[in-house]
Scaffold this motif. Structure first.
Motif, short mmCIF file in Angstrom:
data_model
loop_
_atom_site.label_atom_id
_atom_site.label_comp_id
_atom_site.label_asym_id
_atom_site.label_seq_id
_atom_site.Cartn_x
_atom_site.Cartn_y
_atom_site.Cartn_z
N UNK A 127 -9.99 -27.63 2.23
CA UNK A 127 -11.39 -27.26 2.45
C UNK A 127 -12.44 -27.69 1.24
N UNK A 128 -11.70 -28.26 0.22
CA UNK A 128 -12.66 -28.74 -0.84
C UNK A 128 -13.43 -29.89 -0.40
N UNK A 129 -14.82 -29.84 -1.32
CA UNK A 129 -15.68 -31.21 -0.91
C UNK A 129 -15.12 -32.42 -1.73
N UNK A 130 -14.70 -33.46 -1.24
CA UNK A 130 -14.15 -34.64 -1.65
C UNK A 130 -14.72 -34.87 -3.21
N UNK A 131 -16.08 -35.18 -3.13
CA UNK A 131 -16.71 -35.48 -4.20
C UNK A 131 -16.59 -34.79 -5.58
N UNK A 132 -16.21 -33.26 -5.56
CA UNK A 132 -15.88 -32.52 -6.53
C UNK A 132 -14.34 -32.46 -6.97
N UNK A 133 -13.65 -33.23 -6.38
CA UNK A 133 -12.09 -33.22 -6.88
C UNK A 133 -11.83 -34.23 -7.92
N UNK A 134 -10.48 -34.33 -8.62
CA UNK A 134 -10.26 -35.00 -9.46
C UNK A 134 -9.87 -36.29 -8.97
N UNK A 135 -10.30 -37.34 -9.60
CA UNK A 135 -10.15 -38.97 -9.20
C UNK A 135 -8.67 -39.07 -8.53
N UNK A 136 -7.68 -38.64 -9.09
CA UNK A 136 -6.51 -39.02 -8.63
C UNK A 136 -6.17 -38.15 -7.32
N UNK A 137 -6.79 -37.05 -6.95
CA UNK A 137 -6.86 -36.42 -5.64
C UNK A 137 -7.58 -37.24 -4.69
N UNK A 138 -8.92 -37.57 -5.14
CA UNK A 138 -9.71 -38.59 -4.08
C UNK A 138 -8.92 -39.94 -3.76
N UNK A 139 -8.28 -40.50 -4.78
CA UNK A 139 -7.22 -41.59 -4.24
C UNK A 139 -6.36 -41.33 -3.31
N UNK A 140 -5.69 -40.11 -3.55
CA UNK A 140 -4.70 -39.87 -2.43
C UNK A 140 -5.17 -39.14 -1.11
N UNK A 141 -6.35 -38.69 -1.12
CA UNK A 141 -7.27 -38.46 0.19
C UNK A 141 -7.67 -39.88 0.98
N UNK A 142 -8.14 -40.85 0.21
CA UNK A 142 -8.27 -42.24 0.86
C UNK A 142 -6.97 -42.68 1.38
N UNK A 143 -5.77 -42.56 0.66
CA UNK A 143 -4.33 -43.25 1.27
C UNK A 143 -4.04 -42.26 2.60
N UNK A 144 -4.38 -40.94 2.35
CA UNK A 144 -4.32 -40.24 3.67
C UNK A 144 -5.13 -40.60 4.88
#
Length: 265
Positions: free
Chosen positions: A157-174
Motif C-alpha cells: 500500500x506504499x506509494x512507489x516514489x517513496x520507496x527505497x530504490x532497490x524495492x522500486x526495481x523489485x516492483x518493476x520486475x513484478x
C-alpha cells in the motif's frame, strides 16, 4: 507463485535475432549481430558502455526498427510491430532506469501490468458485472501471487516514489511478471544496488527461471552476477558480436579481455 501449466517447449530457439543492422546518422549501433534464445534459457548480453546492448533490447521490443536483419519470436516476425503489439505476444521488459508510476501504490503499479490480460468493454467495467468482475478478480489474484513471490507484502500500500530504490526495481520486475510473459528482458536489473539488494535480485531471477520457467535475456554490467546466473553469454563491442559461449568460455576469451581491459590476455 502459482504459475499456469507450462506449454510444450517450441522446437528450436524461442527468439531468433538474425544478422541485425541498426544505425543512426550513419553510425552503427548494431552491426550484423545474430543469436538465438532457447526455451527456459537465461541468456546474457554484455559489453562496454555504448556497445549496443540496450539497442538490441529496443529492437526486440519494437522501439527501434533496424535497417536490415530479422527478429522472430516463436516463429512470428517482430520487425515492424509496435511495442504494445510485441508486449501482447508475450515479451515483457524492465528498464535500466526505473519506469514506474511514482504517485501510485505498489499494488496499483502491479495491477497496471495486467492491462494486456483484460478483455472487456467500458459498459462492463462501469457496471462491474460479468466478464469485467471476473477479469478484475483474476487480475488481483495474479498480482497477490506476485507480491508473495517477490516478498513485497509490507510495501503493498506504499506509494512507489517513496520507496527505497532497490524495492522500486523489485516492483518493476513484478510489473513485468504481471504481464505473464513468455520472454523477459532484464535491462541492468541490479544497477545502482548495494550487495544485499543485488543478492536478493539474483535469487528472484533464479526463482523465475526454476519455478516459472520463463526464458530471459539479461543485460548487466555486474560480471559476477552474469557469470553466476547465465547459461550463455553474448559479448558485443561497438555494435559487433565478438564472442558467444558459456560463462567459462567468455571469461577466458582474449577478445573479451581486450574489450574490457584494453589489452590481450
Amino acid at each position: 507463485m502459482n504459475a499456469p501449466p507450462p506449454a510444450p517447449p517450441p522446437a528450436g530457439p524461442i527468439l531468433e535475432f538474425s544478422d541485425v543492422g541498426l544505425s543512426f546518422a550513419g553510425v552503427a549501433a548494431i552491426d550484423g549481430v545474430s543469436f538465438g534464445v532457447e526455451p527456459s534459457e537465461l541468456f546474457a548480453v554484455i559489453g562496454p558502455n555504448g556497445a549496443g546492448k540496450t539497442s538490441i533490447f529496443n529492437v526486440i521490443s519494437g522501439v527501434y526498427r533496424p535497417q536490415r536483419g530479422r527478429v522472430t519470436f516463436d516463429g512470428q516476425d517482430l520487425i515492424g510491430r509496435r511495442p504494445h503489439e510485441i508486449a501482447g505476444l508475450g515479451i515483457a521488459r524492465t528498464f535500466q532506469n526505473v519506469e514506474l508510476f511514482a504517485g501510485l501504490t505498489v499494488l496499483d503499479n502491479l495491477m497496471l501490468g495486467r492491462h494486456q490480460q483484460l478483455r472487456y468493454g467500458a459498459l462492463s467495467a462501469m457496471a462491474w458485472l460479468g466478464r469485467a468482475r471476473r477479469a478484475e478478480l483474476a487480475a488481483r489474484a495474479a498480482v497477490e501471487d506476485i507480491i508473495d513471490f517477490l516478498e513485497l507484502e509490507q510495501w503493498r500500500r506504499h506509494t512507489v516514489g517513496l520507496l527505497p530504490y532497490g524495492i522500486q526495481k523489485r516492483v518493476e520486475l513484478g510489473r513485468a511478471l504481471a504481464m505473464e510473459p513468455r520472454l523477459l528482458l532484464l535491462d541492468e536489473p541490479v544497477a545502482g544496488m548495494n550487495l544485499e539488494e543485488t543478492e536478493d535480485t539474483a535469487r528472484y531471477i533464479l526463482d523465475i527461471r526454476e519455478e516459472i520457467g520463463i526464458p530471459m535475456i539479461l543485460v548487466e554490467h555486474d560480471m559476477g552476477l552474469v557469470m553466476d546466473l547465465a547459461d550463455r553469454v553474448l559479448v558485443v563491442d561497438f555494435g559487433v558480436a565478438i564472442a558467444l559461449g558459456s560463462p567459462t568460455e567468455i571469461r577466458n576469451d582474449p577478445e573479451v579481455i581486450r574489450a574490457y581491459l584494453g589489452k590481450a590476455s
